[in-house]
Design a protein around this motif. Structure first.
Motif, mmCIF file in Angstrom:
data_model
loop_
_atom_site.group_PDB
_atom_site.id
_atom_site.type_symbol
_atom_site.label_atom_id
_atom_site.label_comp_id
_atom_site.label_asym_id
_atom_site.label_seq_id
_atom_site.Cartn_x
_atom_site.Cartn_y
_atom_site.Cartn_z
ATOM 1 N N GLY A 73 4.301 5.468 2.639
ATOM 2 C CA GLY A 73 3.672 5.958 1.335
ATOM 3 C C GLY A 73 5.029 7.283 0.268
ATOM 4 N N ASN A 74 4.312 6.909 -0.812
ATOM 5 C CA ASN A 74 5.182 8.236 -1.018
ATOM 6 C C ASN A 74 5.250 9.505 -1.681
ATOM 7 O OD1 ASN A 74 3.280 8.633 -3.216
ATOM 8 N ND2 ASN A 74 4.312 7.411 -4.916
ATOM 9 N N ASP A 75 3.949 10.108 -1.184
ATOM 10 C CA ASP A 75 4.202 11.461 -1.121
ATOM 11 C C ASP A 75 3.313 12.313 -2.430
ATOM 12 O OD1 ASP A 75 3.373 14.393 0.733
ATOM 13 O OD2 ASP A 75 5.416 14.330 0.181
ATOM 14 N N TRP A 76 3.823 11.418 -3.651
ATOM 15 C CA TRP A 76 2.871 11.844 -4.769
ATOM 16 C C TRP A 76 2.323 12.853 -5.154
ATOM 17 C CZ3 TRP A 76 -0.064 12.064 -8.225
ATOM 18 C CH2 TRP A 76 -0.583 12.399 -9.904
ATOM 19 N N PRO A 77 2.357 13.677 -5.409
ATOM 20 C CA PRO A 77 3.309 14.573 -6.198
ATOM 21 C C PRO A 77 4.536 15.595 -6.000
ATOM 22 C CG PRO A 77 1.254 15.353 -6.464
ATOM 23 C CD PRO A 77 0.845 14.596 -5.858
ATOM 24 N N HIS A 78 4.108 14.929 -4.385
ATOM 25 C CA HIS A 78 5.314 15.767 -4.002
ATOM 26 C C HIS A 78 5.189 17.636 -3.549
ATOM 27 C CE1 HIS A 78 7.535 11.980 -3.831
ATOM 28 N NE2 HIS A 78 7.073 12.056 -5.025
ATOM 29 N N PRO A 79 4.070 17.479 -3.069
ATOM 30 C CA PRO A 79 3.542 19.043 -2.978
ATOM 31 C C PRO A 79 4.836 20.260 -1.682
ATOM 32 C CG PRO A 79 2.030 18.023 -1.946
ATOM 33 C CD PRO A 79 2.663 16.459 -2.809
ATOM 34 N N LEU B 83 3.147 -1.282 -6.389
ATOM 35 C CA LEU B 83 1.496 -0.236 -5.162
ATOM 36 C C LEU B 83 0.515 -0.726 -5.519
ATOM 37 C CD1 LEU B 83 3.714 2.977 -4.304
ATOM 38 C CD2 LEU B 83 3.387 0.969 -3.054
ATOM 39 N N GLN B 84 -0.393 -1.951 -4.935
ATOM 40 C CA GLN B 84 -1.690 -2.232 -5.151
ATOM 41 C C GLN B 84 -2.607 -1.426 -4.304
ATOM 42 O OE1 GLN B 84 -0.241 -6.512 -5.050
ATOM 43 N NE2 GLN B 84 -1.863 -6.264 -6.573
ATOM 44 N N CYS C 124 0.449 -1.682 0.276
ATOM 45 C CA CYS C 124 -0.032 0.337 0.151
ATOM 46 C C CYS C 124 0.589 1.255 -0.305
ATOM 47 C CB CYS C 124 -0.881 0.121 0.526
ATOM 48 S SG CYS C 124 -2.125 1.911 1.852
ATOM 49 N N ASN C 125 0.372 2.471 -0.851
ATOM 50 C CA ASN C 125 1.241 3.439 -0.636
ATOM 51 C C ASN C 125 -0.290 4.326 -0.200
ATOM 52 O OD1 ASN C 125 1.606 6.076 -1.475
ATOM 53 N ND2 ASN C 125 1.915 5.965 -3.648
ATOM 54 N N ALA C 126 0.273 4.443 1.614
ATOM 55 C CA ALA C 126 -0.723 5.176 1.950
ATOM 56 C C ALA C 126 -1.043 6.379 2.163
ATOM 57 C CB ALA C 126 -0.370 4.519 3.998
ATOM 58 N N HIS C 127 0.124 7.148 1.483
ATOM 59 C CA HIS C 127 0.196 8.364 1.152
ATOM 60 C C HIS C 127 0.492 8.943 -0.268
ATOM 61 C CE1 HIS C 127 0.313 12.695 3.331
ATOM 62 N NE2 HIS C 127 0.354 13.008 2.509
#
Length: 279
Positions: free
Chosen positions: A229-235, A51-52, A10-13
């Motif tokens: 989480g990867n925080d995409w798109p990194h604001p 990341l499903q 999981c990408n949780a953020h």
């Protein structure tokens, strides 16, 4: 060669921005993205990285209109969940509607650049209203929050998730007061922490050698209440924008064992965000 993530990782953020023609940015937004980041781009990135599952965190650029995040969840209802932004006087009917749409908590920003300073007693009163839904509070703030707001947060009627390793300064080392304060909060089992944001707390840049020890320490000590989480798109990002694959590869540095990675990426988010409860 990249080591694969466990199934249902999981990408949780992360966030979605726009597209502005469909989901306009809020007139009073604290920031407006230079470019849209629509759900299709998020889906493609998560699929590429393995990341499903995903948790879309409502962005301040859309204010209290959660439509863009809700749309991203609607098109992947089994595997995507959301964290909302709402006013503290939001109607109970709207909380119930958001719950049915896949939202599982509310985020409050206490970072200076985002301009939000919601009184903590109002936050806790709202939490009492959404506690029956099984939701949680998500708190984003600078390191002083870990000490100044700790007594109030410890009175939360719901679980509390601390964003981005508490936004502390990695250059100050593991013995800094802010990290000690974070660990004291985490001693209460209602608290969770996102070991996202190594790129935000680093002072050295990628691969974030100064920040990795913080994430690893949290995974080691509180392995059943950590999220990634990867925080995409990194604001509002300072410094070089992270390489997405590198962020994924670093998971194996901060969670070296298979059991630690499974907890971080699969079982912890499954428990907190209630994956599997929507059809």
């Amino acid at each position: 060669m990249h080591t694969p993530l466990p199934p249902l990782a999981c990408n949780a953020h992360c966030h979605v921005f726009g597209p502005r023609d469909t989901f306009p940015y809020a007139a009073n937004a604290s920031f407006i993205p230079a470019a849209d980041a629509p759900k299709e781009a998020l889906y493609a990135l998560n699929d590429k990285l393995g990341l499903q599952r995903c948790v879309v965190v409502q962005s301040a650029c859309h204010g209290f209109d959660n439509s863009a995040a809700e749309d991203a969840i609607r098109h992947r209802p089994q595997t995507y969940r959301g964290i909302a932004l709402v006013p503290t006087d939001v109607a109970q009917a709207e909380l119930n509607r958001l719950n049915s749409a896949g939202f599982r908590g509310v985020r409050f920003n206490f970072m200076g650049h985002l301009g939000h300073r919601t009184p903590i007693e109002e936050v806790l009163a709202l939490a009492a209203r959404f506690e029956p839904l099984g939701w949680h509070l998500q708190i984003h703030g600078d390191p002083s929050l870990l000490t100044d707001m700790a007594p109030a947060l410890l009175r939360s009627p719901t679980p509390v998730v601390i964003d981005h390793i508490g936004r502390l300064d990695a250059s100050l080392g593991l013995d800094q007061p802010a990290f000690k304060a974070l660990r004291r909060l985490m001693a209460d089992r209602r608290f969770w922490v996102k070991v996202s944001g190594m790129d935000r707390i680093t002072r050295l840049g990628p691969p974030y050698a100064d920040a990795q020890p913080f994430a690893k320490a949290l995974v080691d000590e509180f392995g059943d209440r950590v999220l990634w989480g990867n925080d995409w798109p990194h604001p509002n990002h300072a410094g070089p924008v992270p390489d997405e694959q590198q962020l994924v590869d670093l998971i194996h540095e901060i969670a070296p064992s298979e059991a630690a990675r499974h907890a971080l990426m699969v079982s912890n988010p499954e428990r907190l965000y209630q994956f599997g409860d929507l059809t």
